[in-house]
Every structure is written in C-alpha cells, then in structure tokens.
Design a protein around this motif. Structure first.
Motif, mmCIF file in Angstrom:
data_model
loop_
_atom_site.group_PDB
_atom_site.id
_atom_site.type_symbol
_atom_site.label_atom_id
_atom_site.label_comp_id
_atom_site.label_asym_id
_atom_site.label_seq_id
_atom_site.Cartn_x
_atom_site.Cartn_y
_atom_site.Cartn_z
ATOM 1 N N LEU A 163 0.878 11.412 2.912
ATOM 2 C CA LEU A 163 0.603 12.137 4.146
ATOM 3 C C LEU A 163 -0.799 12.740 4.142
ATOM 4 N N GLY A 164 -1.557 12.442 5.203
ATOM 5 C CA GLY A 164 -2.903 12.996 5.322
ATOM 6 C C GLY A 164 -3.978 12.197 4.618
ATOM 7 N N GLN A 165 -3.589 11.069 4.035
ATOM 8 C CA GLN A 165 -4.559 10.231 3.322
ATOM 9 C C GLN A 165 -4.540 8.814 3.863
ATOM 10 N N GLY A 166 -5.560 8.043 3.501
ATOM 11 C CA GLY A 166 -5.571 6.636 3.835
ATOM 12 C C GLY A 166 -4.717 5.852 2.861
ATOM 13 N N PRO A 167 -4.263 4.681 3.252
ATOM 14 C CA PRO A 167 -3.461 3.856 2.348
ATOM 15 C C PRO A 167 -4.240 3.474 1.091
ATOM 16 N N GLN A 197 0.777 5.182 1.279
ATOM 17 C CA GLN A 197 0.047 6.108 2.134
ATOM 18 C C GLN A 197 0.685 7.492 2.051
ATOM 19 N N TYR A 232 0.851 -1.191 0.000
ATOM 20 C CA TYR A 232 0.000 0.000 0.000
ATOM 21 C C TYR A 232 0.886 1.241 0.000
#
Lengths: 115, 116
Positions: free
Chosen positions: A39-43, A37, A35
């Motif tokens: 920064l600031g987001q979901g994987p 990921q 995955y």
C-alpha cells in the motif's frame, strides 16, 4: 481477447498461515510476472517466468515465497508462512516473449491481508 | 541499480484543464523504455504511454503526452482536457532494453484527483 485472470481477489489470513494465489495469463503469452504492491508504493517484481523457466527471481524472498508455472501457462504463487509485512496486492502480468519490447498486461490483483 | 522517483504523492486538476505529473529516474544504461501506467481504484494497471530512450521525439497518445529529457533523466506526463475518468493512481516505470528480463521498475505513484 480475455485478459489476465487472477484468483482469489481478496484473502485474509493470520500470520504463520499459508496462502496461494493463482494466475492465468493471456493466451499465447509466454512470459509471466508476479509483482508485489505494498500500500502506497509502486509494484515490485517478485519473479518472471518465460514459459516454465525462471528468468528473474532475485527479489523473491525464497525462505517463504515460492512460485511455479508447470506447463508454461498458468502459475501459482505461495507464501508459507505468512508475515504481517506480506500484506499487499499481488499482481500478475503477462506478455509475449523475447528481448524486444512487449507490453505487459496486468490482472486485477489479489489483495492479501495478514492479521 | 536503476531507480524511479515520483515526488508528487497527490495532484488535483479541474475537469477540462491540463495537469503535468513529474518523474525522474536514474540509470547508467543508454537504451531503455519509460512508461506511464494508470491504476484506477479497481486496481487493474493499464499502460497509458511509452517512450523509447533512443527516440528524441516525445510520445503522444490522444490527450496524453510526455516530456522526455534524457540528459536530465526526467519523464513527465501531461494530461490535456482532463476528464473525470482520468482520476487514478499514475505510476512512472522504467525497463531495460535488449534483455530477456522484462522487469519494470516503478516509482511510488501519484494520485490524481479530477474535480468537476
């Protein structure tokens, strides 16, 4: 039981350079996931292996990203050449194989910074 | 395509109090799983709780419980008796059932702060 191992934990490179990440899943886990990921987001899933075959690589940017799992155990994810937008944490996860529910166990991740 | 939305970027709770994190999702599938994951600052993602869509009963795991509203496509997480160790980023995630793909689709995450 040992968890999912990843290395390196941190990597800083300049744009256009190459980088590789390594993952060793939990013993006996046939399914391995990478995955990304940001920064600031979901994987977001990049690629899923079952043993050494690819199940899903629909979101892998194949012009620059590649991954392999040659012996159905550990896996390597490579980026060549890296772009600024590739700065992210790269998470590896593993689970038992099969269509029914199997929990995914995550590694600690590799934080990549592209300058 | 399936999507997961967490509309609360940050939440805070007083130690020992209760907090609820919200999640909505969109899918045309009838059989799926929903999850809440916790990601502490060390970044190792840990499964907190899961819900099978075919089950009407809401899942519970000790101090963690969910409110699963299938028709509304809502899946909230309630943390009771909050502890300092609960401080982390929480992700809601979706997974199709009955397929070899184990792809998890994550929301954007909610950062939970626990105040002593």
């Amino acid at each position: 039981e040992a968890g999912v191992a990843q290395s390196p934990r941190y990597k800083i490179i300049e744009k256009r350079q190459s980088v590789a990440f390594w993952c060793n899943p939990i013993s006996g886990h046939a399914t391995l996931y990478w995955y990304q990921q940001i920064l600031g987001q979901g994987p977001k899933l990049l690629i899923q292996f079952q043993n050494n075959g690819v199940v899903d690589d629909s979101q892998l940017p194949k012009d620059r990203f590649s991954a392999e799992r040659l012996k159905g155990v550990d896996s390597t994810l490579k980026i060549q050449p890296a772009k600024l937008e590739d700065s992210a944490v790269y998470l590896c996860a593993s689970s038992y194989a099969g269509p029914s529910y199997n929990e995914q166990f995550f590694g600690p991740g590799t934080r990549l910074t592209v300058l | 395509a399936q999507t997961v939305t967490q509309s609360q970027p940050e939440m805070s709770v007083q130690e020992a109090e209760t907090v609820t994190l919200s999640c909505t999702y969109d899918t045309s599938e009838s059989d799926y799983y929903l999850f809440w994951y916790k990601q502490p600052p060390s970044r190792q993602m840990i499964l907190v709780i899961r819900q099978e869509a075919y089950k009407q009963q809401n899942a519970t795991e000790n101090r963690f419980s969910v409110n699963f509203q299938k028709a509304a496509k809502s899946f909230s997480l309630k943390i009771s008796d909050s502890q300092l160790g609960d401080a982390a980023m929480y992700f809601c995630a979706y997974r199709r059932a009955g397929s070899n793909t184990g792809k998890l689709i994550f929301g954007q995450g909610t950062t939970l702060q626990v105040k002593p």
